[in-house]
Design a protein around this motif. Structure first.
Motif, PDB file in Angstrom:
ATOM      1  N   PRO A 302       0.817  -1.221   0.000  1.00 38.11           N
ATOM      2  CA  PRO A 302       0.000   0.000   0.000  1.00 38.11           C
ATOM      3  C   PRO A 302       0.847   1.266   0.000  1.00 38.11           C
ATOM      4  N   PHE A 303       2.147   1.104   0.177  1.00 38.64           N
ATOM      5  CA  PHE A 303       3.015   2.271   0.336  1.00 38.64           C
ATOM      6  C   PHE A 303       3.944   2.453  -0.863  1.00 38.64           C
ATOM      7  N   MET A 304       4.340   3.685  -1.067  1.00 34.36           N
ATOM      8  CA  MET A 304       5.260   4.044  -2.140  1.00 34.36           C
ATOM      9  C   MET A 304       6.532   4.617  -1.525  1.00 34.36           C
ATOM     10  N   SER A 305       7.649   4.333  -2.171  1.00 37.98           N
ATOM     11  CA  SER A 305       8.897   4.959  -1.748  1.00 37.98           C
ATOM     12  C   SER A 305       8.949   6.384  -2.319  1.00 37.98           C
ATOM     13  N   GLU A 306       9.880   7.184  -1.823  1.00 37.12           N
ATOM     14  CA  GLU A 306      10.034   8.545  -2.337  1.00 37.12           C
ATOM     15  C   GLU A 306      10.359   8.516  -3.838  1.00 37.12           C
ATOM     16  N   LYS A 307      11.189   7.561  -4.251  1.00 32.94           N
ATOM     17  CA  LYS A 307      11.543   7.449  -5.664  1.00 32.94           C
ATOM     18  C   LYS A 307      10.330   7.068  -6.508  1.00 32.94           C
ATOM     19  N   GLU A 308       9.551   6.092  -6.020  1.00 31.72           N
ATOM     20  CA  GLU A 308       8.346   5.677  -6.744  1.00 31.72           C
ATOM     21  C   GLU A 308       7.376   6.845  -6.877  1.00 31.72           C
ATOM     22  N   ALA A 309       7.257   7.624  -5.820  1.00 33.93           N
ATOM     23  CA  ALA A 309       6.363   8.781  -5.847  1.00 33.93           C
ATOM     24  C   ALA A 309       6.820   9.809  -6.879  1.00 33.93           C
ATOM     25  N   GLU A 315      -0.422  10.796  -7.269  1.00 37.13           N
ATOM     26  CA  GLU A 315      -0.054  11.649  -6.142  1.00 37.13           C
ATOM     27  C   GLU A 315      -0.239  10.863  -4.846  1.00 37.13           C
ATOM     28  N   PRO A 316       0.828  10.544  -4.117  1.00 38.78           N
ATOM     29  CA  PRO A 316       0.685   9.745  -2.887  1.00 38.78           C
ATOM     30  C   PRO A 316      -0.044  10.517  -1.794  1.00 38.78           C
TER      31      PRO A 316
END
Length: 588
Positions: A302-309, A315-316
């Protein structure tokens, strides 16, 4: 036999043609036509010394008729015999035979004139079957288990599966254009294959086409769109929504849309189980029922890394969990929640199932919407299902079909509200309870210190929402860990003897655990879809396949003297092949 007594090739072909014409009015599959032909003993000579033959001549004749009628080469034929057990069984072999054996028998058992006759006869069969529009070629290339009970004939098995399949799946519909290229049945046929072979919806259509008797089959993308339409709820507001101005969440609308045909199928199956043509009914009322929850794993985080974002166009959502900020994927499905293992997530579904001496049939399915940790910590107002809500809906679904006497649940459902829901319906419950209360720990310590007794019961009352009912607490050694104690509650004042009997019946609740294992092992497809319409529909279809399996075994119960629950005539692994033969018939 003299040469004058041997029929000519023309006479044999005329006999084949006449028989095929008659059989086409009885059977709907070219394989069945071939296996029901009367093959004259004098038609083919075979070995000069029959005693050295490992295989009888007649099955070998049918094998080559099948090969030529299906236009298979020897390699394809060998794979077909290996992959589809009921092909080699119907042809008369007790096991698949290799390509080398096929080649040897062709050369050594049939002379050139006989080989030509086999091809001509197969062409006659194919031509007549084509005239009757029954060129059916969909034996599935799966790997079913060995047939368990040889006293059950293929015909009995197929008739039972066809009937059960028809009863379970006949009610599904979809809002589709009148000029749609494929009928809805074609998509359910493909869906049945996907569920049964654990294939994914992205499986190339040519793989399914090899198993289907249709001239062409739906493409994977078309399949997904159609399945979504089957599960698509009515967009029009209900009267209550119009009055209150609050719309029902989409997942609840999807649930209601899919469950209507499911319940129609359940009713059909239950009607058959109590049909007067059977000496004994498949179940007697009132029934015992078990309720539990299972999960279908979903592996995307359910979570995104800063790079993925940074790299994503999504938009996370920034959330706080345990004091730490995390980036939440806005497309993470609402119905996916955490499982017992902290690093696992999945879609959860609750079911209610007939247990005890009756034929196990799933009576209801309910999606579970748990609150996720970040939703709790962020104080979000989300639509979730309490365990009491789930139990109430499942009991409501089940009451459409049967009268229930007792309900068995594990301690995951333990709450005052859940107990009240069941008691208000006048049902007896046996419900597990966590040993958290101070009085529970005190009672367990007293049992441990006692020299004679290893169990105890206590009586009290249960109050919720102004209602009150009697309750008995049962403390007994845990079957999983003898050093620990399990606690159960019953909504009556009972003695030790009654408590012992009820706990014995509670053990039958494990049937629902076996149900979940069977559905997930044999009847769910592989999918990575986030769409709840797809996930819920697939689970419901898998549950219906489970009911079809149980129904088919009930219909065969007179053929074998076995316990249908523990040792059914048809194993679940065998049903995956059988239903592929008859899930849906193509239109005439």
């Amino acid at each position: 036999m003299t040469a004058s007594e041997t029929p000519s090739s023309d006479e044999i072909l005329r006999s084949i043609e006449a028989q095929t014409e008659d059989l086409c009015h009885i059977h709907d599959h070219i394989t069945r036509i071939i296996t029901n032909l009367d093959i004259g003993a004098e038609w083919f000579s075979g070995y000069d010394d029959p005693g050295r033959a490992k295989f009888d001549l007649e099955p070998m004749v049918r094998l080559f008729l099948y090969k030529h009628a299906r236009d298979l080469n020897q390699s394809e034929l060998a794979r077909r015999l290996q992959g589809a057990a009921y092909v080699h069984l119907r042809l008369g072999f007790d096991r698949p035979i290799s390509q080398q054996i096929i080649s040897h028998n062709k050369r050594e058992r049939f002379d050139p004139d006989e080989r030509r006759l086999l091809k001509d006869a197969a062409e006659v069969i194919r031509s007549v079957c084509s005239d009757h529009d029954i060129i059916r070629t969909n034996e599935p290339a799966l790997d079913p288990e060995t047939v368990q009970h040889d006293q059950v004939s293929d015909t009995e098995i197929m008739d039972a599966v066809e009937r059960a399949t028809e009863l379970g799946f006949s009610e599904f519909t979809a809002d589709r254009a009148s000029n749609a290229k494929y009928p809805l049945e074609a998509y359910f046929e493909r869906q049945g294959y996907l569920n049964m072979s654990r294939a994914g919806t992205t499986t190339p259509s040519r793989r399914f086409a090899r198993l289907s008797e249709r001239e062409s089959v739906p493409h994977g993308s078309s399949h997904n769109r159609t399945m979504k339409k089957v599960a698509k709820p009515d967009s029009q507001l209900t009267f209550d929504e119009f009055v209150t101005g609050k719309q029902v969440p989409a997942w609840k609308r999807i649930r209601d849309e899919v469950l209507e045909p499911f319940h129609a199928g359940v009713e059909n199956i239950l009607d058959e189980l109590t049909d007067e043509e059977y000496d004994d009914a498949g179940f007697t009322e009132p029934v015992h029922a078990a309720i539990d929850i299972t999960a279908w794993n979903f592996y995307a985080s359910p979570f995104m890394s800063e790079k993925e974002a940074r790299d994503s166009d999504r938009e996370p959502i920034r959330v706080t969990i345990n004091g730490k900020e995390k980036l939440l994927d806005p497309e993470h499905p609402d119905l996916v929640s955490g499982l017992k293992d902290s690093d696992e997530r999945g879609y959860k579904f609750a079911t209610i199932t007939i247990i005890a001496e009756n034929t196990p049939i799933v009576l209801g399915v309910e999606p579970v919407r748990d609150q996720r940790k970040w939703e709790h910590e962020m104080g979000w107002d989300v639509e979730r299902t309490s365990r009491a809500d789930i139990v109430e809906r499942l009991l409501e679904q089940a009451s459409r079909h049967v009268d229930i006497h007792k309900v068995f649940l594990d301690r995951g459902f333990s709450s005052k509200e859940t107990r009240d829901v069941i008691d208000r319906r006048g049902l007896l419950y046996v419900l597990g309870k966590p040993a958290r209360a101070k009085v529970d720990k005190e009672n367990i310590e007293e049992i441990k210190d006692h020299d004679t007794y290893d169990s105890r019961i206590g009586h009290g009352t249960h109050e919720y929402g102004g209602r009150e009912h009697d309750i008995t607490y049962i403390y007994t050694p845990s079957k999983k860990d003898g050093d620990k104690y399990a606690v159960f509650t019953v909504n009556e004042h009972i003695d030790h003897h009654r408590a012992e009997a009820l706990l014995g019946q509670y053990g039958q609740r494990m049937e629902i655990e076996n149900e979940y294992k069977t559905i997930k092992k044999h009847f769910l497809p592989t999918t990575a879809s986030k769409d709840f319409r797809i996930r819920f529909l697939y689970f419901v279809v898998g549950t219906l396949l489970y009911n079809v399996w149980r129904m088919a075994n009930f219909m065969l119960r007179d053929a074998v003297d076995v316990d249908l629950g523990e040792s059914p005539p048809i194993l679940a692994g065998e049903l995956i092949e059988l239903v592929a033969f008859c899930l849906f018939d193509p239109p005439d």
